[in-house]
Design a protein around this motif. Structure first.
Motif, mmCIF file in Angstrom:
data_model
loop_
_atom_site.group_PDB
_atom_site.id
_atom_site.type_symbol
_atom_site.label_atom_id
_atom_site.label_comp_id
_atom_site.label_asym_id
_atom_site.label_seq_id
_atom_site.Cartn_x
_atom_site.Cartn_y
_atom_site.Cartn_z
ATOM 1 N N PHE A 145 69.633 56.742 27.677
ATOM 2 C CA PHE A 145 69.073 56.341 26.390
ATOM 3 C C PHE A 145 69.763 57.039 25.230
ATOM 4 O O PHE A 145 69.395 56.836 24.073
ATOM 5 C CB PHE A 145 67.577 56.658 26.348
ATOM 6 N N ALA A 146 70.739 57.900 25.515
ATOM 7 C CA ALA A 146 71.411 58.666 24.473
ATOM 8 C C ALA A 146 72.109 57.736 23.477
ATOM 9 O O ALA A 146 72.539 56.634 23.816
ATOM 10 C CB ALA A 146 72.424 59.625 25.087
ATOM 11 N N SER A 147 72.243 58.194 22.244
ATOM 12 C CA SER A 147 72.794 57.356 21.185
ATOM 13 C C SER A 147 74.263 57.040 21.392
ATOM 14 O O SER A 147 74.764 56.045 20.849
ATOM 15 C CB SER A 147 72.605 58.038 19.824
ATOM 16 N N ASP A 148 74.967 57.857 22.178
ATOM 17 C CA ASP A 148 76.392 57.589 22.404
ATOM 18 C C ASP A 148 76.659 56.872 23.728
ATOM 19 O O ASP A 148 77.816 56.670 24.100
ATOM 20 C CB ASP A 148 77.200 58.885 22.342
ATOM 21 N N ALA A 149 75.608 56.477 24.456
ATOM 22 C CA ALA A 149 75.804 55.712 25.689
ATOM 23 C C ALA A 149 76.326 54.319 25.342
ATOM 24 O O ALA A 149 76.026 53.781 24.277
ATOM 25 C CB ALA A 149 74.497 55.604 26.469
ATOM 26 N N ARG A 150 77.085 53.730 26.259
ATOM 27 C CA ARG A 150 77.628 52.397 26.020
ATOM 28 C C ARG A 150 77.253 51.478 27.199
ATOM 29 O O ARG A 150 78.106 51.106 28.023
ATOM 30 C CB ARG A 150 79.147 52.470 25.836
ATOM 31 N N PRO A 151 75.981 51.096 27.281
ATOM 32 C CA PRO A 151 75.541 50.274 28.417
ATOM 33 C C PRO A 151 76.214 48.908 28.453
ATOM 34 O O PRO A 151 76.310 48.296 29.521
ATOM 35 C CB PRO A 151 74.036 50.148 28.190
ATOM 36 N N GLU A 152 76.695 48.429 27.312
ATOM 37 C CA GLU A 152 77.336 47.110 27.293
ATOM 38 C C GLU A 152 78.575 47.062 28.180
ATOM 39 O O GLU A 152 78.976 45.987 28.657
ATOM 40 C CB GLU A 152 77.702 46.717 25.855
ATOM 41 N N GLU A 153 79.194 48.216 28.424
ATOM 42 C CA GLU A 153 80.414 48.253 29.237
ATOM 43 C C GLU A 153 80.140 47.982 30.718
ATOM 44 O O GLU A 153 81.065 47.647 31.457
ATOM 45 C CB GLU A 153 81.106 49.602 29.063
ATOM 46 N N ILE A 154 78.883 48.120 31.148
ATOM 47 C CA ILE A 154 78.554 47.864 32.553
ATOM 48 C C ILE A 154 77.525 46.750 32.698
ATOM 49 O O ILE A 154 76.968 46.556 33.773
ATOM 50 C CB ILE A 154 78.051 49.147 33.253
ATOM 51 N N ASP A 155 77.248 46.028 31.603
ATOM 52 C CA ASP A 155 76.282 44.928 31.639
ATOM 53 C C ASP A 155 76.980 43.690 32.198
ATOM 54 O O ASP A 155 77.388 42.790 31.468
ATOM 55 C CB ASP A 155 75.755 44.670 30.230
ATOM 56 N N THR A 156 77.095 43.658 33.518
ATOM 57 C CA THR A 156 77.925 42.651 34.186
ATOM 58 C C THR A 156 77.172 41.365 34.520
ATOM 59 O O THR A 156 77.777 40.416 35.019
ATOM 60 C CB THR A 156 78.513 43.229 35.480
ATOM 61 N N GLY A 157 75.882 41.334 34.295
ATOM 62 C CA GLY A 157 75.184 40.068 34.450
ATOM 63 C C GLY A 157 74.427 39.864 35.739
ATOM 64 O O GLY A 157 74.655 38.891 36.457
ATOM 65 N N GLU A 158 73.470 40.746 36.061
ATOM 66 C CA GLU A 158 72.662 40.576 37.265
ATOM 67 C C GLU A 158 71.243 41.020 36.977
ATOM 68 O O GLU A 158 71.009 42.073 36.375
ATOM 69 C CB GLU A 158 73.238 41.389 38.432
ATOM 70 N N LEU A 159 70.269 40.212 37.375
ATOM 71 C CA LEU A 159 68.877 40.628 37.307
ATOM 72 C C LEU A 159 68.640 41.794 38.258
ATOM 73 O O LEU A 159 69.222 41.849 39.344
ATOM 74 C CB LEU A 159 67.952 39.474 37.680
ATOM 75 N N PHE A 160 67.745 42.698 37.867
ATOM 76 C CA PHE A 160 67.471 43.829 38.738
ATOM 77 C C PHE A 160 66.857 43.375 40.054
ATOM 78 O O PHE A 160 67.182 43.927 41.113
ATOM 79 C CB PHE A 160 66.538 44.822 38.040
ATOM 80 N N VAL A 161 65.982 42.368 40.006
ATOM 81 C CA VAL A 161 65.366 41.904 41.249
ATOM 82 C C VAL A 161 66.430 41.337 42.193
ATOM 83 O O VAL A 161 66.340 41.494 43.422
ATOM 84 C CB VAL A 161 64.267 40.864 40.980
ATOM 85 N N ASP A 162 67.449 40.689 41.646
ATOM 86 C CA ASP A 162 68.534 40.171 42.486
ATOM 87 C C ASP A 162 69.381 41.310 43.037
ATOM 88 O O ASP A 162 69.835 41.261 44.191
ATOM 89 C CB ASP A 162 69.414 39.207 41.681
ATOM 90 N N TYR A 163 69.589 42.320 42.214
ATOM 91 C CA TYR A 163 70.331 43.502 42.678
ATOM 92 C C TYR A 163 69.600 44.163 43.845
ATOM 93 O O TYR A 163 70.218 44.527 44.863
ATOM 94 C CB TYR A 163 70.499 44.484 41.521
ATOM 95 N N MET A 164 68.271 44.313 43.721
ATOM 96 C CA MET A 164 67.498 44.953 44.788
ATOM 97 C C MET A 164 67.567 44.133 46.071
ATOM 98 O O MET A 164 67.672 44.679 47.177
ATOM 99 C CB MET A 164 66.054 45.138 44.341
#
Length: 458
Positions: A145-164
């Motif tokens: 949640f830090a202000s300098d995190a860049r989650p967009e770089e790993i937002d590859t397109g999968e629902l968490f339920v599908d990942y599980m």
């Protein structure tokens, strides 16, 4: 920056991001007008006061990655404390207890039995947890949640339920995570893997580090409002942010048009898209990917402890029984001596059914559910008991980012955010959704306004 004192800056929205934006501007010598549609400011950071009771309306604590939130608390002189948690879990008709005081071997061993009974130590669960842990470790700088995190770089397109499902997680593990996320007002079935994994990395894995101001999260709102001063106007819903010749010129409220040199729109994405008709199309399209969960919270003041000795919460991963919380157990400064508070919280699936009901009916239904499966040694009140009752409804609680939404919003703001040069967007939907994301967006929007005024009007 004395030259900017005569410039008018308007912040639309007095929630978390809007208050931090106005606070940051004030530190730079810029007095902003804050327009809030509701009767009180604060949003999910909001805090209510009933006599000597200090109540939180939504958010309850920060993680150590809430860097902006912790910095703001330090600047405002708000003492912080660790939110020690001892939780009961209802599983197959019996109660189990987990302790989140620390990660020392003794505490881990004390939790092993409960974890096994919850189904978290089965071979399939352990394998899934190993895979989740490995991914969190490899992407830890992004899953924050830090202000300098860049989650967009790993937002590859999968629902968490599908990942599980893909990693072979059993239903026992999924149900525990689902109920945790829904109690935090998350809409589990719609959330991306990135959004849920960040919560797991920062809240469950580091639960022993959760912290909170000694008078609750809501004390931040009161301190921020006091520092901002008389520039806050409540019950002032904005009808439209008017744009002419590519720049914001006016903010239309009921019966009034307010001229502005710069505007920070610190609302939800749904409201922003409604009140800014001329938003750049890529930004509007990215906003359309984002939805909001609903939530509901009931707070009851009591003359006795509602839960068994030492317990702070009770969770029900198998059904929709509300999360039961006694936050006064570790926030003693929030209640008068000899009293306590009982919080009952439900997530999107149940809250959607409750929001239209009156306060008494909501209290009745949630108390009845909690009493039906009350742990031994608890003392939950009857419907007509209590010093007071407050019901907080959240028709737009947490921003829910489906797969790819964080990336799409980041790209839209980066490529098109300056097309209306004196309009700045803030809100948790612009970041990894969280209280810290909201605060960081407000801070950054305020800094951008200051730079804009210096550059274009200095």
């Amino acid at each position: 920056m004395q030259v900017m004192n005569h410039k008018r800056v308007v912040v639309v929205g007095g929630g978390t991001s809007g208050l931090v934006a106005a606070y940051t501007l004030k530190k730079k010598g810029i007095n902003a007008i804050v327009l809030e549609a509701n009767e009180r400011v604060g949003g999910r950071l909001g805090g209510d006061r009933v006599g000597d009771f200090h109540l939180d309306e939504a958010a309850d604590w920060f993680t150590q990655s809430h860097d902006v939130a912790l910095k703001v608390c330090e600047e405002l002189g708000l003492p912080m404390m660790i939110a020690t948690q001892t939780a009961g879990w209802h599983r197959r008709g019996r109660f189990l207890v987990t302790h989140h005081a620390d990660v020392k071997p003794l505490t881990v061993m004390r939790n092993m039995y409960a974890m096994a009974q919850l189904g978290l130590l089965s071979p399939r669960s352990l394998m899934a947890l190993f895979k989740i842990g490995g991914r969190i470790a490899s992407q830890r700088s992004h899953l924050s949640f830090a202000s300098d995190a860049r989650p967009e770089e790993i937002d590859t397109g999968e629902l968490f339920v599908d990942y599980m499902t893909r990693i072979g997680a059993p239903e026992d593990l999924i149900s525990v995570i689902r109920r945790f996320m829904e109690n935090a007002m998350g809409e589990f079935q719609k959330m991306s893997d990135v959004q849920v994994l960040a919560f797991l990395a920062q809240i469950l894995a580091k639960g022993h580090q959760l912290c909170v101001p000694e008078k609750g999260i809501g004390s931040i709102v009161h301190a921020l409002a006091a520092s901002i001063g008389d520039g806050i106007r409540v019950s002032s819903p904005v009808k439209q942010i008017e744009i002419n010749d590519g720049r914001v010129t006016k903010i239309i409220v009921e019966g009034e048009a307010i001229e502005a040199d710069a505007v920070i729109c610190a609302t939800t994405s749904t409201i922003a898209s409604q009140i800014i008709p001329e938003l750049p199309t890529p930004i509007r399209r990215a906003m359309g990917n984002i939805s909001y969960s609903v939530g509901c919270r009931v707070v009851i003041g009591l003359n006795h402890r509602p839960l068994p000795p030492g317990w702070t919460a009770v969770l029900y991963p198998e059904d929709r029984t509300p999360l039961v919380l006694d936050r006064s157990h570790y926030l003693k400064a929030c209640v008068p001596p000899g009293t306590a508070t009982l919080d009952l919280m439900v997530g999107p699936d149940r809250a959607g059914e409750l929001l239209a009901l009156d306060d008494d009916e909501i209290k009745h239904q949630l108390l009845a559910d909690a009493r039906r499966k009350a742990p031994p040694g608890s003392n939950l009140p009857a419907d007509d008991e209590g010093i007071f009752t407050r019901v907080y409804r959240w028709p737009e609680a947490m921003a829910i980012t489906p797969p790819g939404a964080i990336k799409a919003m980041s790209e839209a703001l980066r490529n098109h955010g300056g097309e209306i040069p004196n309009l700045f967007l803030a809100g948790e939907y612009t970041r990894m959704p969280s209280i810290n994301g909201a605060m960081a967006s407000g801070r950054d929007a305020a800094n951008a306004v200051a730079n804009y005024l210096t550059r274009d009007h200095g």
